[in-house]
Design a protein around this motif. Sequence first.
Motif, short mmCIF file in Angstrom:
data_model
loop_
_atom_site.label_atom_id
_atom_site.label_comp_id
_atom_site.label_asym_id
_atom_site.label_seq_id
_atom_site.Cartn_x
_atom_site.Cartn_y
_atom_site.Cartn_z
N ALA A 176 -48.07 76.16 0.07
CA ALA A 176 -48.35 74.87 -1.52
C ALA A 176 -48.93 75.16 -2.56
O ALA A 176 -48.47 74.61 -3.31
CB ALA A 176 -47.98 73.58 -0.66
N VAL B 241 -37.71 72.56 2.16
CA VAL B 241 -38.96 72.68 2.50
C VAL B 241 -38.55 74.14 3.14
O VAL B 241 -39.12 75.08 2.36
CB VAL B 241 -39.75 71.74 3.35
CG1 VAL B 241 -40.83 72.81 3.82
CG2 VAL B 241 -39.75 70.77 2.69
N MET C 278 -44.57 69.76 1.80
CA MET C 278 -45.22 71.60 2.55
C MET C 278 -46.55 71.87 2.82
O MET C 278 -46.98 71.87 3.52
CB MET C 278 -44.94 72.63 1.50
CG MET C 278 -44.25 74.01 2.13
SD MET C 278 -44.45 74.97 0.41
CE MET C 278 -42.98 74.57 0.41
N PHE C 279 -47.27 71.15 1.71
CA PHE C 279 -48.99 70.57 1.97
C PHE C 279 -49.37 69.90 2.56
O PHE C 279 -50.11 70.28 4.08
CB PHE C 279 -49.50 70.19 0.30
CG PHE C 279 -50.41 70.26 0.67
CD1 PHE C 279 -51.74 71.54 -0.22
CD2 PHE C 279 -50.93 69.53 0.82
CE1 PHE C 279 -53.07 71.92 -0.03
CE2 PHE C 279 -52.93 69.12 0.51
CZ PHE C 279 -53.87 70.79 0.68
N CYS D 54 -49.88 74.61 3.44
CA CYS D 54 -51.32 74.22 2.32
C CYS D 54 -51.78 75.65 1.94
O CYS D 54 -51.61 75.13 0.23
CB CYS D 54 -52.98 74.53 2.75
SG CYS D 54 -52.63 72.15 4.24
N ILE E 218 -43.01 70.29 -2.59
CA ILE E 218 -44.26 71.06 -2.53
C ILE E 218 -45.47 70.31 -1.83
O ILE E 218 -45.79 70.97 -1.10
CB ILE E 218 -45.19 71.54 -4.01
CG1 ILE E 218 -43.55 72.49 -4.81
CG2 ILE E 218 -46.23 72.22 -3.91
CD1 ILE E 218 -44.37 73.18 -5.60
N TYR E 219 -45.24 69.05 -1.79
CA TYR E 219 -46.50 67.76 -1.81
C TYR E 219 -46.01 67.98 0.13
O TYR E 219 -46.56 67.59 0.82
CB TYR E 219 -45.99 67.08 -1.73
CG TYR E 219 -47.00 65.61 -1.56
CD1 TYR E 219 -48.31 66.14 -2.09
CD2 TYR E 219 -46.26 64.68 -1.39
CE1 TYR E 219 -48.97 64.77 -1.62
CE2 TYR E 219 -47.27 63.37 -1.19
CZ TYR E 219 -48.39 63.74 -0.79
OH TYR E 219 -49.51 62.62 -0.24
#
Lengths: 144, 425
Positions: B219, B131, B197-198, B216, B194-195
């Motif tokens: 991501a 990440v 991170m979000f 958010c 990515i998920y």
Amino acid sequence: MRFMMVVKATTDSEAGVMPSLELLSAMQKYNEELAKAGVLLAADGLHPSSGGIRFSYPEPGGKPKVTDGPFTEAKEIIAGYTLIEVKSREEAIEWALRMPDPHGFGQGEIELRQVFEAEDLTDDPEALANEAALRKRVEEQKRT
Amino acid sequence: MSLADSRRTIDTIWRMESAKLIAGLTRMVRDVGLAEDLAHDALVVALERWPETGIPDKPGAWLMTTAKRRAIDYLRRNKLRDRKYEELSRNIDLYTEEDNERAAAEGEVGDDLLRLIFMTCHPKLSQEARVALTLRLLCGLTTEEIARSFLAAEATVAQRIVRAKKTLSAEKVPFEVPEGEDLRERMSSVLEVIYLMFNEGYSATAGDRWTRPLLCQEALRLGRVLAEIVPDEPEAHGLVALLEIQSSRLKARIGPEGEPILLMDQNRAQWDRLLIRRGLAALERCRKLGRPLGPYALQAAIAACHAQAPAAADTDWVRIAALYEALSRITPSPIVELNKAVAISMAFGPEFALQIVDELISVPALQDYHLFPSVRGDLLAKLGRHKEAQAEFERAASMTRNARERELMQNRAAECEAQAAIGGD
């Protein structure tokens, strides 16, 4: 932050003359570039103002005055827009600079405008506090 | 243009171009750390020259050309006279700005970005490292920004990034798009990064702020980029659909005092219709690829059910329960079961749902998961078992690390206590 790149109308766009193939492909390439950078939210072109209707309110509190298009003053008419989501005003300016001249015969004009958003989405504690205080005031005013 | 203005403009251009620069340079020198240094060198040159000469017409191509020349100098200086160097020095004239533009037009840039993201999300790295490195190299965030986002010390994050780059170099992780079965696995690692991170941004696990928007936004942006460079990957669209729809609620999920507002209580007029529309379009793109829906697409489909309900009472809970059932078949997990129980409770009543939840009581993975007692408390409260519900909410409050969420749980516990007093339960 969201910005709208407003493309102004020209005599051609108002007359319903389609842009040249070259221009269309340049615009398409540009939109792809925006999409590949993950910043493109929406992009649309509008029909000429001849099909538009204007609602104006010359008398405060009165009924709207309804006028059929076309409207004069091409530069005050919108021909299309591109909505982007970027990190800063500078980034929006940079993207606007990269947009091809939307018409190509001296009348091209793009106007960059920031979209109004509540500051809920900030990391800045001070801005968050200000926003909360403002909302509280509004609530109190509603009650009184 | 003042010096401060031009500094800001150059900084912006750098943020817009750095991932592409680093990706292109990694292809040349096969080392992300070195590629990042070379890209920085080009930035330094730009900072020296641009305030005098003005910003070039194609600043990205200019930076790439400058950096590639630097790369060749570097290789020459270090006498790395291997085949790569020979090849590069023969083609030295190729690195003109026109050449870099042509590469951009032919999609090579997208390919390089894809290779780079496969590298920064490599399974040889820890999840945290993936990440952090992705935020640094693909999103162009500074170490300080990353540290702030994760409420971590800057030195810790800096060290994590340095170590990650060293690991990639030591393990000789290739700069390539994996193939076959490998591709599927590696793609899921990219999507996961990515998920994560979000999610880190969406529901901060610690601290008193409910959301950390920067993560958010990054991501979502990276997800959109990924979906454009791998348009045939259904789960990339599924993930983007999920993130767009989740993002549409960012404003509605925080109250005026910064308190969290749960999905069912949110003011739907505040949901961002544009992002919902984009999410639904991404889900449609995913479906059009004609393959069975993967875990992200299924979660997006669930989010879409909520997004399409004009009011909370209109929610199609039967469909949501069915989607959770499908999700639990492809990615069985106690957390999915728990969510399924919530949907079942809404569709068919709390008794049936409580049975499912009670079966999960001894699952180790849920022992530290604060939403478990919170869901169980909610079902008990609906069944009028207020005292038991109160105990569950208190347990949930003691388990969460998010101060705002703790407050919410304590409030619910207090409500149950009051109800119990009235009802004699």
